[in-house]
Design an enzyme around this catalytic site. Structure first.
Site, PDB file in Angstrom:
ATOM      1  N   ASP A  67      17.664 -48.913  -0.583  1.00  0.00           N
ATOM      2  CA  ASP A  67      16.212 -48.887  -0.429  1.00  0.00           C
ATOM      3  C   ASP A  67      15.528 -49.539  -1.624  1.00  0.00           C
ATOM      4  OD1 ASP A  67      13.783 -47.381   1.068  1.00  0.00           O
ATOM      5  OD2 ASP A  67      13.488 -47.320  -1.107  1.00  0.00           O
ATOM      6  N   TYR A  72       8.484 -52.704  -6.449  1.00  0.00           N
ATOM      7  CA  TYR A  72       9.475 -52.260  -7.431  1.00  0.00           C
ATOM      8  C   TYR A  72       9.867 -53.388  -8.394  1.00  0.00           C
ATOM      9  CZ  TYR A  72      10.292 -48.361  -4.141  1.00  0.00           C
ATOM     10  OH  TYR A  72      10.161 -47.288  -3.306  1.00  0.00           O
ATOM     11  N   LYS A  97       9.792 -53.005   1.536  1.00  0.00           N
ATOM     12  CA  LYS A  97       8.459 -52.577   1.959  1.00  0.00           C
ATOM     13  C   LYS A  97       7.397 -53.601   1.573  1.00  0.00           C
ATOM     14  CE  LYS A  97      10.101 -48.025   0.511  1.00  0.00           C
ATOM     15  NZ  LYS A  97      11.114 -48.511  -0.468  1.00  0.00           N
ATOM     16  N   HIS A 130       4.240 -49.792   2.889  1.00  0.00           N
ATOM     17  CA  HIS A 130       4.487 -48.877   1.779  1.00  0.00           C
ATOM     18  C   HIS A 130       3.456 -47.757   1.675  1.00  0.00           C
ATOM     19  CE1 HIS A 130       6.729 -48.897  -2.315  1.00  0.00           C
ATOM     20  NE2 HIS A 130       6.425 -47.670  -1.968  1.00  0.00           N
TER      21      HIS A 130
END
Length: 291
Positions: A67, A72, A97, A130
């Site tokens: 994931d 990120y 996402k 997200h």
């Protein structure tokens, strides 16, 4: 020298055993028939060379669900870790996402291609919105088209409340298959899980250990339950989640903890254990700053 060789052999055997455990991770079948492992590996904060190393190690000990997310900043590292592992693409289930700043039809199409290029993949297993912000309708339309084109195997959302999910479904041509939400022993989300399941949406838990907040790793109730089975607090928690049918994606940079977290399929919590854990529910987010 003899002692060193014995340790090396033991290490190799341990990795082999845990790899077998990883490959036998139960799967949840999504509403479109696609299966995803019920236990995976989260990558938030694991960036650059650390992220690459951790992803490769996670795969080596048996994780198949990975994931990540555009925000990120580690999709490239995750992709390098996948490549470094040498595993066949079809053996993995990769999630990423679309972030708030990329919401909207055209922006989502562009963001998706950029994510796929950074990951070095030719399709994504699960693509999520997200957060429920911005042009959700435009973004969902783009995701539906990417799904129909075969570039995504499953589509879903993250951090959606049941009413927000219901609103999306009202105009969606293709219903979300997954909703990734905060779920841990202090915020157990029983009502949300029931609402999602009624809509045919699989719940996936982010931050199952609450990032250690509220004294999670020293919780006496979880420790006592773990003692019964010779398991850690982390293992008890992950077992609790999967027995509820919730997908979990714990994150760690420690290979030892990766192995520990995936070694949860040789025991089962009983009704008394589950009841004790239910009493830990504070029914409130452990991350108010993220709301």
């Amino acid at each position: 020298m003899k002692k060193y060789l014995i340790l090396c052999i033991f290490s190799i055997l341990s990795i082999s055993i845990y790899s077998q455990i990883g490959r036998s991770v139960p799967e949840q079948t999504l509403s479109n028939g696609v299966s995803m492992p019920i236990l995976g590996f989260g990558t938030l904060y694991l960036t650059d060379s650390i992220g690459e190393r951790c992803v490769a190690q996670a795969i080596s000990v048996g994780y198949r669900l990975l994931d990540t997310g555009r925000i990120y900043g580690n999709e490239e590292a995750v992709g390098k870790g996948i490549k470094k592992s040498g595993i066949k693409r079809e053996e993995l289930f990769v999630t990423t996402k679309v972030w708030v700043s990329d919401m909207g039809y055209e922006n989502t199409k562009k963001a998706f291609e950029e994510s796929m290029n950074k990951l070095g993949l030719d399709y994504i297993d699960l693509y999520l919105i997200h957060r429920p912000r911005g042009d959700i309708k435009g973004t969902w339309k783009a995701m539906e088209e990417l799904y129909e084109a075969g570039k995504i195997k499953a589509i879903g959302v993250s951090n959606f409340e049941p009413d927000q999910l219901t609103d999306l479904i009202a105009y969606a041509k293709i219903k979300p298959m997954v909703n990734q939400i905060e779920t841990n022993v202090f915020f157990q989300q029983h009502e949300a899980q029931a609402a999602n399941e009624k809509l045919g949406v699989q719940v996936e838990a982010w931050s199952p250990f609450a990032e250690g907040r509220n004294g999670f790793f020293s919780n006496q109730t979880l420790a006592a339950i773990g003692k019964k089975y010779n398991k850690s607090i982390a293992q008890v928690t992950l077992r609790w989640l999967i027995q509820r049918g919730i997908v979990a994606i714990p994150r760690t940079s420690s290979k030892e903890h990766m192995i520990e977290n995936i070694n949860i399929f040789d025991f089962e919590l009983d009704a008394s254990d589950m009841q004790q854990i239910s009493k830990l529910d504070l029914n409130t987010s452990q991350f108010p700053e993220w709301e």
